[in-house]
Design a protein around this motif. Structure first.
Motif, short mmCIF file in Angstrom:
data_model
loop_
_atom_site.label_atom_id
_atom_site.label_comp_id
_atom_site.label_asym_id
_atom_site.label_seq_id
_atom_site.Cartn_x
_atom_site.Cartn_y
_atom_site.Cartn_z
N SER A 95 -32.42 15.19 2.08
CA SER A 95 -31.59 15.63 3.21
C SER A 95 -31.94 17.06 3.61
O SER A 95 -31.98 17.40 4.80
N ALA A 96 -32.20 17.94 2.64
CA ALA A 96 -32.60 19.31 2.94
C ALA A 96 -33.96 19.33 3.62
O ALA A 96 -34.20 20.12 4.55
N CYS A 97 -34.85 18.46 3.19
CA CYS A 97 -36.17 18.36 3.79
C CYS A 97 -36.06 17.92 5.25
O CYS A 97 -36.70 18.52 6.14
N ASP A 98 -35.24 16.92 5.52
CA ASP A 98 -35.03 16.44 6.89
C ASP A 98 -34.38 17.52 7.76
O ASP A 98 -34.75 17.70 8.92
N GLN A 99 -33.43 18.24 7.19
CA GLN A 99 -32.76 19.30 7.93
C GLN A 99 -33.74 20.41 8.29
O GLN A 99 -33.73 20.92 9.42
N MET A 100 -34.61 20.77 7.36
CA MET A 100 -35.61 21.79 7.62
C MET A 100 -36.57 21.34 8.72
O MET A 100 -36.91 22.11 9.62
N TYR A 101 -36.98 20.10 8.65
CA TYR A 101 -37.87 19.56 9.68
C TYR A 101 -37.21 19.63 11.05
O TYR A 101 -37.83 20.08 12.03
N GLU A 102 -35.97 19.19 11.15
CA GLU A 102 -35.26 19.20 12.43
C GLU A 102 -35.11 20.62 12.96
O GLU A 102 -35.25 20.86 14.16
N ARG A 141 -36.67 22.11 16.49
CA ARG A 141 -35.88 22.81 17.51
C ARG A 141 -36.53 24.14 17.88
O ARG A 141 -36.56 24.52 19.06
N ILE A 142 -37.05 24.85 16.90
CA ILE A 142 -37.75 26.11 17.20
C ILE A 142 -39.00 25.83 18.02
O ILE A 142 -39.27 26.50 19.02
N HIS A 143 -39.77 24.85 17.59
CA HIS A 143 -41.04 24.54 18.25
C HIS A 143 -40.85 24.09 19.70
O HIS A 143 -41.64 24.44 20.57
#
Length: 125
Positions: free
Chosen positions: A51-58, A62-64
């Protein structure tokens, strides 16, 4: 699922631009290094906290994609000082920062000598 996450991060790394003017200080380069470190075993990497990995990806997506820039548009593309985005990029370029450091070096050296002189006087008392 780790394979899917790995492929998503790789795709994000491919899309993320690298600014040549910010050598060794670029977010794109840092992101590539972190992904390579986090997924050392490629698709076979075990992810401790999915879940932390998915949150970091999202968050990175958003930044990109400039999500917040588009969500909260600004009236002008300048700061309160009137400096434009292009001027900021030029000022933050590695070569310009090095030149500024060279110009400041004399002043910093003088200040350091003054403080060391005061410190040694206090230590001798």
């Amino acid at each position: 699922m780790a394979a899917t996450r790995y492929r998503r991060f790789l795709k994000l790394c491919e899309e993320w631009p690298v600014e040549e003017t910010k050598r060794q200080r670029d977010l794109g380069v840092f992101l590539r290094q972190r992904v390579a470190h986090a997924f050392r075993e490629g698709e076979n990497t075990h992810i401790a906290d999915p879940s932390a990995c998915d949150q970091m990806y999202e968050s990175l997506v958003r930044i990109h994609t400039n999500y917040y820039k588009n969500k909260y548009p600004r009236l002008k593309d300048t700061t309160f000082t009137g400096v434009t985005v292009e001027d900021c990029k030029m000022i933050l370029a590695t070569d310009i920062l090095k030149q500024m450091e060279e110009m400041k070096k004399g002043t910093w050296r003088k200040l350091r000598e003054r403080f060391y002189a005061k410190k040694s006087e206090e230590d001798s008392k």
